[in-house]
Design a protein around this motif. Structure first.
Motif, short mmCIF file in Angstrom:
data_model
loop_
_atom_site.label_atom_id
_atom_site.label_comp_id
_atom_site.label_asym_id
_atom_site.label_seq_id
_atom_site.Cartn_x
_atom_site.Cartn_y
_atom_site.Cartn_z
N ARG A 111 0.53 5.95 -1.29
CA ARG A 111 1.79 5.19 -1.26
C ARG A 111 2.74 5.67 -2.35
N ASN A 112 2.21 5.88 -3.56
CA ASN A 112 3.06 6.30 -4.67
C ASN A 112 3.63 7.70 -4.44
N LEU A 123 8.03 1.29 -1.25
CA LEU A 123 7.11 1.10 -0.13
C LEU A 123 6.08 0.03 -0.48
N LEU A 130 0.87 -0.16 2.67
CA LEU A 130 1.44 0.84 3.56
C LEU A 130 0.39 1.53 4.42
N LEU A 170 2.38 6.54 10.15
CA LEU A 170 3.12 6.46 8.89
C LEU A 170 4.42 7.25 8.97
#
Length: 907
Positions: A809-810, A820, A824, A834
């Motif tokens: 996510r990061n 986000l 996620l 995604l």
């Protein structure tokens, strides 16, 4: 091994090159050019052959790609090949007519050096340093090493490498040139000083005298048995492998010692690449003990100072050597080849006992945390501030309570909006030397929030203040301490200073001693520190280890104050405490509960505070807390464990400020038997530059830390080159990795994902987004490229867990410039899903506009084809042949054509 070297694509290239090219490329590539056969049935006893699966093999290339021009300047660095196995490159200096030679020494690239062991460490032999000086002299026309003093041993690490520099100065008034040999660990930071191992002078000598010899051995020489000689040397602390066991025969004659030495067949071929192979000359010196040239102290001797050294022939693999007395603890050396022709003369070699000036082991992996001033700015009006309430008098209970309150507030913040939360403590860190830690309980907050920061970049900040009214923040600093309005930020620095001896003449109490790491520490205390009385406490108890000491094992939960007090009452001569115990319950901060946090805090916080209070009136010489670097760095997925360990770090500082002994060791990874990494994905840490400590390295660091003045030390093996190469240096590392960052000048091109997608067709935009996602998935999982990531395969099937999900996510948030959600990966469980979510986020529900096609002329102007021809492999010589090839779907791949004048042998 052997098959890859002789059957692969690398060595044939080297065989066509020059000898110095072969050596240079081998050193650069870090390759072994010699291997051994393996008896696989013996290794895999009981195994059976099976059929391979029928699907196509997937291959990944790991051999380095090396181009032409090997002996010149292959990388375009302005360097010349040094033409020596121990050196990689040479460069003439513009001023002072000097030269610089550089090299890289490691057991992986020079495995034969691992056969020269002194006192348990791998030393580059003194003859190797002499060889470097001789090579430097050749470059500048100096045929004599006038002087060379060996100032510090050149010790090779078990892992990693050393960078080596040999410098040659200009000619002085006496016609000599200064020469020196320095080294520094390859992963050292820019501030790490180079160690000088040897220095001296090179000169141009007079014509050499005739040193040929006649009959060998000379008449009347008394034979000296050499069988068992290396066994005797081993008992004196010298471990020589086959390459160094070159002493073949010896005699005594007129007060001299004569010896025949030879390299083993496996190393003889390498002799041609050296002036004089260091192992061969070292073997000649092994006979010194046969002549009574040094005082009989019972210790072995090593070279210390060379004088008047002249190499007259190179590439020898066998020598006849005469050793003669040249003063106190000194000899002269004359060496000739098998035909009696001169090879080497040494006017004087002074010797000194082995172990003199030996460097401390492991000190390059010991760090402290400094607080440095940074520019401050006012707290932004839109920033959310949460002030942690001051603790009371029940420190363990307050520590738990503070962690609970902050955990709840952080979880609420992360679930709501995209603002930044500033968590503020008062007196929970020691930012100014000697001030101590006023609120030890609140220190748990720092570890917990630091981990949350790693999981949620940009969402959380930490500050510790002396006065809430003077609260400020600092740009690009996730953690600050504010004292009198000045902001300070933490930085890692190498721990300096010489440790003092710690008196352990009494009983040592070790908590958590039945664990793997505790067991190592107990054995080390007995065998290396001579501790003869120990009390080992753990919740389960158990049998005492079989060691030469009086050991009592007590079943005691150290977090139970009454139970611990009963154990301590039975130890009147307590001299030291080593608190190793701890438990783990890893998880991302959004998944933690107060109960999970309490489980971890109890084993660390409650136990350590009990040990502190119940022993503070004892005459202790050491109070050692086994902490973890997770608290210093804020490891993602270890918020509760980090909180527990920042408490230990604060407790050590609190004790030292009160005049009590204490040191908290915030350990990095141990390669084996530590149990401190827990469920952490160690591969992620390794990719970030953190390396595992071997047991030997860890215990050496334990010894060095015992007598250091700092209350908090970080024993950690790191690869700073990898940190530097990552392109992003975290604030904590900036004192070690000095990289000046500059803003990238705008080129007017798209800088955000939305602008990058602007103008693309929907299909092209989807492809870009899918490649972005698959690339980040591959990076998180450690794959070499997106080819390993199937677009529609579920992330859970690929091996994702909550921690790697946060990492992904990061990464995608940073790449896409978007905020986000933490869920996620679970909401959009495959790369395709995604990528679709990102498409919708970027365009905000609006369709991606297609770039209109370039207009074409539609008039009735005639089109004239003035020429059209084809010449492709497969017999294609006309457009008709090409269309036919495409329509029939034939394969036109052939050998290289022989009529183009190409150099087919080298393609």
């Amino acid at each position: 091994g052997q098959h890859c070297v002789e059957g692969g694509e690398f060595l044939p290239v080297l065989r066509r090159g020059r000898d110095d090219a072969r050596t240079t490329v081998a050193a650069v590539a870090g390759l072994h050019l010699r291997g051994v056969g393996v008896d696989w049935p013996a290794v895999l006893a009981g195994g059976r052959r099976i059929d391979l699966p029928t699907y196509a093999f997937e291959r990944a290339r790991f051999w380095p790609r090396i181009g032409a021009g090997l002996a010149g300047d292959p990388a375009g660095l302005g360097l010349s090949a040094a033409g020596h196995p121990l050196l990689g490159a040479a460069i003439g200096l513009a001023e002072a007519d000097g030269w610089l030679f550089t090299g890289r020494l490691a057991l992986s690239t020079h495995p034969w050096l691992g056969e020269h062991v002194v006192g348990g460490s791998v030393f580059v032999p003194g003859t190797g340093l002499l060889e470097l000086a001789i090579r430097a002299g050749d470059q500048v026309g100096c045929d004599v090493v006038d002087e060379l003093t060996l100032e510090a041993p050149l010790v090779l690490p078990d892992r990693g490498a050393l960078r080596v520099q040999v410098t040659v100065g200009g000619t002085d008034a006496a016609g000599r040139r200064a020469v020196a040999v320095h080294s520094r660990p390859e992963d050292a930071d820019d501030a790490t000083p180079w160690i000088r191992h040897a220095s001296g002078f090179l000169a141009v000598g007079e014509p050499a005298a005739d040193t040929t010899v006649g009959a060998w051995p000379p008449p009347g020489a008394e034979p000296v048995p050499v069988d068992g000689w290396y066994t005797a040397l081993e008992s004196a602390g010298f471990g020589y492998g086959p390459v160094f066991q070159g002493l073949r025969a010896a005699w005594r004659h007129d007060g001299d010692v004569l010896a025949e030495v030879a390299l083993p067949e496996t190393a003889a071929a390498d002799a041609a690449h050296y002036g004089l192979h260091p192992a061969l000359l070292d073997a000649a010196l092994h006979a010194i003990g046969m002549g009574g040239f040094v005082a009989a102290t019972g210790a072995g001797y090593l070279p210390f100072a060379w004088s008047g050294v002249r190499l007259q022939a190179s590439g020898a693999s066998r020598l006849r050597v005469r050793l003669s007395p040249a003063g106190t603890d000194a000899v002269s050396v004359t060496a000739v080849d098998a035909d009696g022709q001169p090879v080497l003369t040494v006017e004087s070699l002074m010797l000194r006992p082995a172990g003199t000036d030996r460097p401390a082991a492991g000190t390059d992996a010991l760090f402290r945390v400094d607080w440095v001033p940074v520019p401050a700015s006012a707290v932004p009006a839109d920033m959310v501030v949460f002030l942690v309430e001051p603790s009371g008098t029940d420190v363990p209970a307050d520590a738990h309570a503070a962690a609970h309150r902050v955990l709840e507030r952080v979880q609420e913040h992360l679930a709501d909006g995209d603002s930044t939360l500033l968590v503020v403590t008062r007196g929970a860190v020691e930012a100014v030397a000697g001030e101590g830690v006023a609120d030890v309980a609140a220190a748990t907050v720092w570890g917990l929030v630091a981990s949350a920061q790693s999981e949620n970049p940009g969402r959380l900040l930490l500050a510790d203040v002396d006065d809430p009214a003077s609260l400020v923040v600092a740009a690009d600093e996730p953690q600050v301490a504010v004292r009198a309005g000045q902001a300070f930020a933490p930085r890692l620095a190498r721990a300096a200073g010489t440790p003092t001896a710690v008196d352990l003449d009494g009983t040592v109490l070790v908590s958590g001693a039945t664990g793997a790491l505790g067991g190592l520490v107990v054995r080390h205390l007995v065998e290396s520190h001579g501790v003869r009385k120990l009390v080992l406490v753990s919740r389960r108890g158990g049998a005492a280890p079989d060691l030469d000491a009086d050991i009592t094992v007590a079943a005691c939960d150290v977090a139970d104050r009454a139970a611990l007090a009963a154990v301590l009452a039975g130890i009147p001569d307590l001299r030291a405490v080593v608190h190793v115990a701890g438990v783990l319950d890893d998880g991302v901060v959004t998944a933690l509960t107060p109960d999970r946090v309490d489980t971890v805090l109890r084993a660390k916080v409650d136990a350590a505070w009990n040990l502190h209070e119940l022993t503070r009136d004892r005459d202790l010489s050491a109070f050692v807390l086994f902490s973890s670097a997770s608290g210093v760095f804020g490891n993602a997925g270890q918020a509760s464990y980090a909180a527990a360990n920042t408490f230990l770090d604060a407790l050590a500082r609190h004790r030292v400020a009160d005049g009590l002994p204490a040191v908290s060791l915030a350990w990095g990874l141990w390669s084996r038997a530590d149990g401190m990494a827990g469920a952490t994905d160690t591969s992620r840490l390794t990719r970030g530059g953190v390396l595992g400590l071997t047991e030997e390295e860890g215990l050496a660091l334990f010894d060095h830390a015992l007598g250091q003045p700092e209350a908090l030390l970080v024993p950690l093996r790191i690869d700073l080159n990898q940190v530097r190469a990552s392109g992003h240096v975290p604030p904590l590392w900036r004192g070690l990795v000095r990289v000046r960052s500059r803003r990238t000048a705008s080129t007017g091109s798209a800088s955000t994902l939305s602008r990058q997608l602007a103008g693309l067709t929907p299909a092209d935009a989807d492809r870009v987004l899918l490649d972005l996602v698959r690339g980040q998935v591959a990076a998180v999982l450690g794959h070499s490229g997106i080819g390993a990531i199937e677009p529609d395969r579920a992330f859970t099937e690929l091996g994702f867990d909550s921690l790697t999900a946060v990492d992904l996510r990061n990464r995608i948030a940073a790449a896409a410039g978007l905020r986000l959600p933490a869920t996620l990966v679970f909401d959009y469980p495959s790369s395709t899903a995604l990528a679709g979510f990102l498409r919708d986020e970027v365009r905000g529900g609006a369709p991606v506009e297609e770039t209109p096609a370039a207009p074409t002329r539609t008039g009735d102007e005639p089109i004239v084809i003035v020429g059209m021809s084809c010449r492709y492999p497969g017999g294609i010589s006309s457009p008709e042949d090409l269309w036919r090839l495409v329509a029939e779907g034939r394969d036109a791949v052939t050998e290289f054509p022989g009529n183009r004048g190409w150099d087919l042998d080298n393609l």
